[in-house]
Write a protein that holds these residues in place. Structure first.
Motif, PDB file in Angstrom:
ATOM      1  N   LEU A   1       0.830  -1.206   0.000  1.00 28.54           N
ATOM      2  CA  LEU A   1       0.000   0.000   0.000  1.00 28.54           C
ATOM      3  C   LEU A   1       0.868   1.260   0.000  1.00 28.54           C
ATOM      4  N   GLU A   2       1.932   1.202   0.734  1.00 22.38           N
ATOM      5  CA  GLU A   2       2.841   2.361   0.795  1.00 22.38           C
ATOM      6  C   GLU A   2       3.412   2.652  -0.596  1.00 22.38           C
ATOM      7  N   THR A   3       3.813   1.604  -1.295  1.00 17.23           N
ATOM      8  CA  THR A   3       4.345   1.789  -2.655  1.00 17.23           C
ATOM      9  C   THR A   3       3.267   2.378  -3.563  1.00 17.23           C
ATOM     10  N   VAL A   4       2.047   1.847  -3.439  1.00 17.59           N
ATOM     11  CA  VAL A   4       0.939   2.320  -4.275  1.00 17.59           C
ATOM     12  C   VAL A   4       0.680   3.799  -4.023  1.00 17.59           C
ATOM     13  N   ARG A   5       0.631   4.178  -2.752  1.00 21.90           N
ATOM     14  CA  ARG A   5       0.350   5.578  -2.404  1.00 21.90           C
ATOM     15  C   ARG A   5       1.412   6.503  -2.999  1.00 21.90           C
ATOM     16  N   GLU A   6       2.639   6.039  -2.887  1.00 19.29           N
ATOM     17  CA  GLU A   6       3.752   6.838  -3.406  1.00 19.29           C
ATOM     18  C   GLU A   6       3.660   6.964  -4.927  1.00 19.29           C
ATOM     19  N   ARG A   7       3.411   5.838  -5.603  1.00 19.21           N
ATOM     20  CA  ARG A   7       3.343   5.860  -7.072  1.00 19.21           C
ATOM     21  C   ARG A   7       2.180   6.710  -7.568  1.00 19.21           C
ATOM     22  N   MET A   8       1.093   6.723  -6.775  1.00 17.68           N
ATOM     23  CA  MET A   8      -0.081   7.494  -7.210  1.00 17.68           C
ATOM     24  C   MET A   8       0.064   8.985  -6.908  1.00 17.68           C
ATOM     25  N   GLY A   9       1.101   9.351  -6.194  1.00 17.88           N
ATOM     26  CA  GLY A   9       1.368  10.776  -5.981  1.00 17.88           C
ATOM     27  C   GLY A   9       0.891  11.350  -4.672  1.00 17.88           C
ATOM     28  N   PHE A  10       0.477  10.486  -3.731  1.00 20.19           N
ATOM     29  CA  PHE A  10       0.015  11.039  -2.447  1.00 20.19           C
ATOM     30  C   PHE A  10       1.191  11.545  -1.615  1.00 20.19           C
ATOM     31  N   LEU A  11       0.924  12.617  -0.910  1.00 16.58           N
ATOM     32  CA  LEU A  11       1.918  13.167  -0.001  1.00 16.58           C
ATOM     33  C   LEU A  11       2.036  12.227   1.197  1.00 16.58           C
ATOM     34  N   LYS A  12       3.238  12.008   1.676  1.00 18.96           N
ATOM     35  CA  LYS A  12       3.391  11.182   2.883  1.00 18.96           C
ATOM     36  C   LYS A  12       2.784  11.923   4.070  1.00 18.96           C
ATOM     37  N   PRO A  13       2.107  11.212   4.973  1.00 17.93           N
ATOM     38  CA  PRO A  13       1.445  11.916   6.077  1.00 17.93           C
ATOM     39  C   PRO A  13       2.424  12.526   7.072  1.00 17.93           C
ATOM     40  N   TYR A  14       3.656  12.050   7.105  1.00 17.59           N
ATOM     41  CA  TYR A  14       4.640  12.633   8.039  1.00 17.59           C
ATOM     42  C   TYR A  14       6.022  12.504   7.403  1.00 17.59           C
ATOM     43  N   ALA A  15       6.938  13.326   7.923  1.00 21.55           N
ATOM     44  CA  ALA A  15       8.279  13.357   7.310  1.00 21.55           C
ATOM     45  C   ALA A  15       9.083  12.135   7.713  1.00 21.55           C
TER      46      ALA A  15
END
Ligand code: TYM
Length: 345
Positions: free
Chosen positions: A331-345
């Motif tokens: 899911l983390e990879t998917v979120r990143e590939r889809m362009g979502f901002l990470k919720p925290y640094a």
């Protein structure tokens, strides 16, 4: 890490599931559970009780609660080894719901409108009460499979179209956002992949069919009830006991398929065995005996297990934890590939 963002898998991975709705049938066992148990040591296996799928049609919440444990217990009773395979409940791993939403947004509506199971299930309800969830069911199923980067999905014949859709969704995602998902293969057993109803051998044996009490043998049916159902199975007015695709002989063919799936004997050997039978009564008696013999160890193990509910619950908690580790990584990879901002640094 491999190309698709998942940790390199030591063994190919399998994912499959059963809905905790109705009573599990001998069809579920032959088409799915038995296959899972047989193959589990060759794969890194994830077996899920898909409770989120079970709420896509009207249901009773108390029933869902009981059936979720029952199905998990039947996984173990059917021979799934919790030391070798991960057993868990779908709603315990939130990534399933989240990936569904993300995949919804790249799945054309037309693909879902074409699904035959949706059309069949929707036709059984009032048009204005069919839920959006029922239409979206195959996307949730795609999310289940893709989260685990499954290579193979052991299912009965009725799930073939859903598997095709899963592959299409995965390919579309990979095309839009880069190689992310493994494209899974359906693993359908050579015999017993579509056991028919005993009362109506033109229809699939289904755990949610409640029209007749003689429709299906349930895994938890006492031996006498199972025998009675087989003895009442619809056949035809002939006497010939042979495998046949003739719709007239669908009932006899279904009993022979059950016999074949449970004994593992060849078609020729089975036809020879029944050549001297005096009629369908003899066929039914023999089928009833192999069915009862298959159910006996499952029921014995099931009773042992349910004596200790905390064992099952702690196994499901461990399973969910292990499943979430794998699912969250995808899911983390998917979120990143889809362009979502990470919720925290
Ligand atoms: P479900 O709960 O209807 O059935 C569970 C499994 O049993 C198989 N099966 C049969 N096999 C042979 N003969 C029959 N009469 C018969 N009836 C059912 C089904 O093919 C299935 O393998 N959509 C799935 C659940 C699911 C799933 C998944 C499966 C949700 N997510 C991800 C695999 C991977 C279903 O409704 O199965």
């Amino acid at each position: 890490m491999s190309d698709n963002g998942s940790p390199t898998k030591a063994r190919p991975r399998v994912f499959s599931g059963v809905q905790p709705s109705g009573n599990l049938t001998i069809g579920n066992y032959i088409g799915a559970l038995r296959q899972w148990a047989r193959e589990q040591y060759h794969f890194d296996s994830f077996f899920c009780v898909v409770d989120l799928h079970a709420i896509t049609v009207p249901y009773d919440s108390a029933d869902l609660h009981t059936k979720t444990r029952e199905v998990a217990g039947l996984y173990l009773a059917s021979g799934i080894d919790p030391e070798a395979s991960t057993i868990f409940v779908q709603s315990h791993v939130q990534a399933h719901a989240e990936l569904t939403w993300l995949l919804n947004c790249i799945t054309p509506l037309g693909w879902l409108n074409r699904m035959t199971q949706f059309k069949d299930k929707a036709a059984k309800q009032q048009a204005d009460s069919v839920s959006t969830g029922l239409l979206d069911y195959p996307v949730l199923m795609a999310a289940d499979i893709l989260l685990y980067q499954a290579d193979a999905v052991p299912v009965g014949e009725d799930q073939r179209q859903h598997l095709e859709l899963t592959r299409d969704v995965a390919q579309r995602f990979n095309h839009l956002f880069g190689e992310t998902f493994t494209i899974p293969e359906a693993m359908i057993p050579p015999s017993g992949a579509r056991i028919k109803g005993l009362d109506d051998p033109t229809a699939k044996m289904s755990k949610s069919e409640t029209g007749s009490e003689y429709h299906a043998v349930y895994l938890l049916d006492p031996p006498d009830r199972a025998r009675k159902k087989i003895m009442r199975a619809v056949t035809d007015s002939g006497r010939e006991i042979r495998f046949s695709q003739d719709p007239e002989k669908a009932g006899v063919n279904n009993l022979l398929e059950l016999y074949q799936a449970l004994t593992g004997e060849s078609r020729e050997a089975i036809e020879t065995h029944f050549a001297s039978a005096r009629g369908y009564g003899d066929l039914k008696k023999d089928v009833a005996e192999v069915v009862v013999a298959a159910l006996e160890p499952i029921q014995r193990r099931y009773r042992e297990l349910t004596d200790d509910r905390s064992y099952l619950d702690s196994l499901l908690a461990q399973g969910a934890e292990r499943a979430a580790t794998v699912a969250n990584k995808t899911l983390e990879t998917v979120r990143e590939r889809m362009g979502f901002l990470k919720p925290y640094a």
